[in-house]
Design a protein around this motif. Structure first.
Motif, PDB file in Angstrom:
ATOM      1  N   LYS A 146       0.834  -1.212   0.000  1.00 48.07           N
ATOM      2  CA  LYS A 146       0.000   0.000   0.000  1.00 48.07           C
ATOM      3  C   LYS A 146       0.864   1.256   0.000  1.00 48.07           C
ATOM      4  O   LYS A 146       0.465   2.293  -0.529  1.00 48.07           O
ATOM      5  CB  LYS A 146      -0.956  -0.012   1.204  1.00 48.07           C
ATOM      6  N   GLU A 149       1.887   1.739  -3.641  1.00 46.56           N
ATOM      7  CA  GLU A 149       0.731   2.238  -4.406  1.00 46.56           C
ATOM      8  C   GLU A 149       0.449   3.702  -4.074  1.00 46.56           C
ATOM      9  O   GLU A 149       0.173   4.511  -4.958  1.00 46.56           O
ATOM     10  CB  GLU A 149      -0.535   1.440  -4.037  1.00 46.56           C
ATOM     11  N   SER A 150       0.531   4.041  -2.777  1.00 53.27           N
ATOM     12  CA  SER A 150       0.185   5.406  -2.349  1.00 53.27           C
ATOM     13  C   SER A 150       1.210   6.419  -2.831  1.00 53.27           C
ATOM     14  O   SER A 150       0.847   7.521  -3.251  1.00 53.27           O
ATOM     15  CB  SER A 150       0.086   5.476  -0.819  1.00 53.27           C
ATOM     16  N   ASN A 152       3.025   6.101  -5.472  1.00 52.25           N
ATOM     17  CA  ASN A 152       2.804   6.221  -6.923  1.00 52.25           C
ATOM     18  C   ASN A 152       1.656   7.198  -7.199  1.00 52.25           C
ATOM     19  O   ASN A 152       1.741   8.053  -8.074  1.00 52.25           O
ATOM     20  CB  ASN A 152       2.457   4.869  -7.542  1.00 52.25           C
ATOM     21  N   ARG A 153       0.573   7.039  -6.407  1.00 57.76           N
ATOM     22  CA  ARG A 153      -0.627   7.848  -6.636  1.00 57.76           C
ATOM     23  C   ARG A 153      -0.374   9.317  -6.282  1.00 57.76           C
ATOM     24  O   ARG A 153      -0.684  10.217  -7.038  1.00 57.76           O
ATOM     25  CB  ARG A 153      -1.763   7.274  -5.784  1.00 57.76           C
ATOM     26  N   GLN A 154       0.231   9.544  -5.102  1.00 61.38           N
ATOM     27  CA  GLN A 154       0.400  10.930  -4.648  1.00 61.38           C
ATOM     28  C   GLN A 154       1.621  11.617  -5.253  1.00 61.38           C
ATOM     29  O   GLN A 154       1.568  12.801  -5.571  1.00 61.38           O
ATOM     30  CB  GLN A 154       0.477  10.956  -3.120  1.00 61.38           C
ATOM     31  N   ASN A 232       0.591  -0.136 -11.363  1.00 59.09           N
ATOM     32  CA  ASN A 232       0.434   0.097  -9.924  1.00 59.09           C
ATOM     33  C   ASN A 232      -0.052  -1.171  -9.220  1.00 59.09           C
ATOM     34  O   ASN A 232      -0.030  -1.244  -7.996  1.00 59.09           O
ATOM     35  CB  ASN A 232      -0.578   1.233  -9.721  1.00 59.09           C
ATOM     36  N   GLU A 233      -0.500  -2.170  -9.986  1.00 57.69           N
ATOM     37  CA  GLU A 233      -1.027  -3.396  -9.363  1.00 57.69           C
ATOM     38  C   GLU A 233       0.113  -4.391  -9.173  1.00 57.69           C
ATOM     39  O   GLU A 233       0.985  -4.523 -10.020  1.00 57.69           O
ATOM     40  CB  GLU A 233      -2.098  -4.060 -10.252  1.00 57.69           C
TER      41      GLU A 233
END
Ligand SMILES: NC(=O)C1=CN([C@@H]2O[C@H](COP(=O)(O)OP(=O)(O)OC[C@H]3O[C@@H](n4cnc5c(N)ncnc54)[C@H](OP(=O)(O)O)[C@@H]3O)[C@@H](O)[C@H]2O)C=CC1
Ligand SMILES: C[C@H]1O[C@H](OP(=O)(O)OP(=O)(O)OC[C@H]2O[C@@H](n3cnc4c(=O)[nH]c(N)nc43)[C@H](O)[C@@H]2O)[C@@H](O)[C@@H](O)C1=O
Length: 313
Positions: A146, A149-150, A152-154, A232-233
């Protein structure tokens, strides 16, 4: 990765890290950075921050972790959750702060629910209760997934997470108390053969099933995904076939050439009944495992004979 990129292999003396280091050297990567845990304790945020500031790293393989078999996980849950949360948080955050181009995080298939449908698809994460013997370790690994993933997202980073099945190979941990099943059984059958012991003790009922991947194959998949995958997966890494503990014990018995009997110690935990991974996504990305279990076990036993038995002489 370019052949001259600066690549940090965290945990380069371990089962996975040593195989990744070997693979990178064989493929001609020249600028490889690594430290032992006594040179750089990754649980210490200050040491990790200074290391990343000094080294100007382009790529990170995060294969340093507190790792162990079913009994070690059960007996030292605090060490497993604390050390793993600290190591991965320090490395992932320092990678971000120092502009690392890409990082590969190693999870494990114990992140899936204990009774998830088989084979385990990536989408089954967080759909049910975890196996109690390794829940603290699995929670740390889920936090790592997580976190990647986070970020990458932010922050727009390119961190990828892979979920390998049970592994074995050179530089494995052969300590009978803390190791995984294959190195433990290699040592047990070897020592029983040497001492003419009539019985070898196998933990649990022998009925759980496990999938085993040779560490050189895993390393090849990690380097391949670092070079080709940007999603991202997370991606499962396995062979797509499993075997019962009783069957694998019989196979190791034959590889070692032991002629006595197996005895199942049912006071020891079985753990998850089955954790076969779905490798559809990995195969679709263009990678497949190469080493058959029998062949890998012969190589692992030869490595044990050349390296571990020498230690006790
Ligand atoms: N083994 C398996 O069956 C599986 C492993 N994995 C994952 O693969 C990764 C690697 O596992 P594996 O190679 O088996 O583990 P090992 O125990 O063989 O190696 C772990 C490495 O981590 C390093 N390390 C541990 N603590 C620290 C620390 N505080 N600071 C710096 N380095 C540290 C050690 O360095 P040193 O030697 O210098 O002390 C060691 O080389 C882990 O993330 C694990 O979860 C996933 C699925 C299955
Ligand atoms: C990689 C994975 O590894 C661990 O989960 P596990 O798969 O349950 O691990 P294991 O290899 O220790 O056991 C597999 C099976 O084998 C049986 N077994 C028989 N005889 C021995 C024996 O002598 N030693 C061991 N260790 N197990 C034995 C044992 O009773 C069990 O049924 C977690 O750390 C988890 O966090 C994780 O990620």
């Amino acid at each position: 990765m370019d052949k001259q990129s600066t690549i940090y292999i965290a945990g380069h003396r371990g089962l996975v890290g040593s195989a990744i280091l070997k693979n990178l050297k064989e493929q001609g990567y020249t600028n490889l950075v690594y430290r032992t845990s006594s040179e750089l304790d990754l649980r210490d945020p200050n040491q990790v921050a200074s290391f990343f500031e000094q080294e100007k790293i382009d790529y990170v393989f995060l294969a340093a972790a507190k790792v162990g078999g079913i009994v070690a996980n059960n007996e030292y849950p605090a060490d497993f959750i604390r050390d793993n949360l600290l190591i991965q948080t320090n490395v992932i955050d320092s990678a971000y702060k120092n502009g690392v181009k890409k990082l590969l995080f190693l999870g494990s298939t114990c992140i899936y629910p204990k009774l998830a449908p088989q084979p385990l698809k990536e989408e089954y994460l967080l759909t049910g209760e975890l196996e109690p013997t390794n829940e603290p370790y699995a929670i740390a690994k889920i936090a790592g997934i997580k976190m990647c993933e986070s970020y990458n997202r932010q922050y727009g980073t390119k961190y990828i997470s892979v979920m390998p099945t049970n592994l074995y190979g050179p530089n494995d941990n052969f300590d009978l108390h803390t190791s995984h099943v294959l190195p433990a059984l290699i040592r047990k059958f070897h020592e029983a053969k040497e001492t003419n012991a009539p019985i070898v003790e196998v933990w649990g009922t022998g009925t759980p099933k496990r999938e085993f991947l040779y560490s050189d194959d895993l390393a090849d998949a990690c380097v391949y995904l670092m070079n080709t995958y940007e999603g991202n997966e997370m991606v499962n890494i396995g062979v797509g076939e499993d075997i019962s503990i009783k069957e694998v014990a019989e196979t190791i018995k034959d590889v070692v050439g032991y002629e006595g009997k197996l005895q199942f110690d049912t006071s020891k935990p079985d753990g998850t009944p089955r954790k076969l991974v779905d490798v559809t996504k990995l195969n679709g990305l263009g990678w497949k495992a190469k080493t058959p279990l029998n062949e890998g076990l012969v190589q692992a036993y030869n490595w044990f004979l050349e390296n571990e038995t020498a230690k006790s002489k």
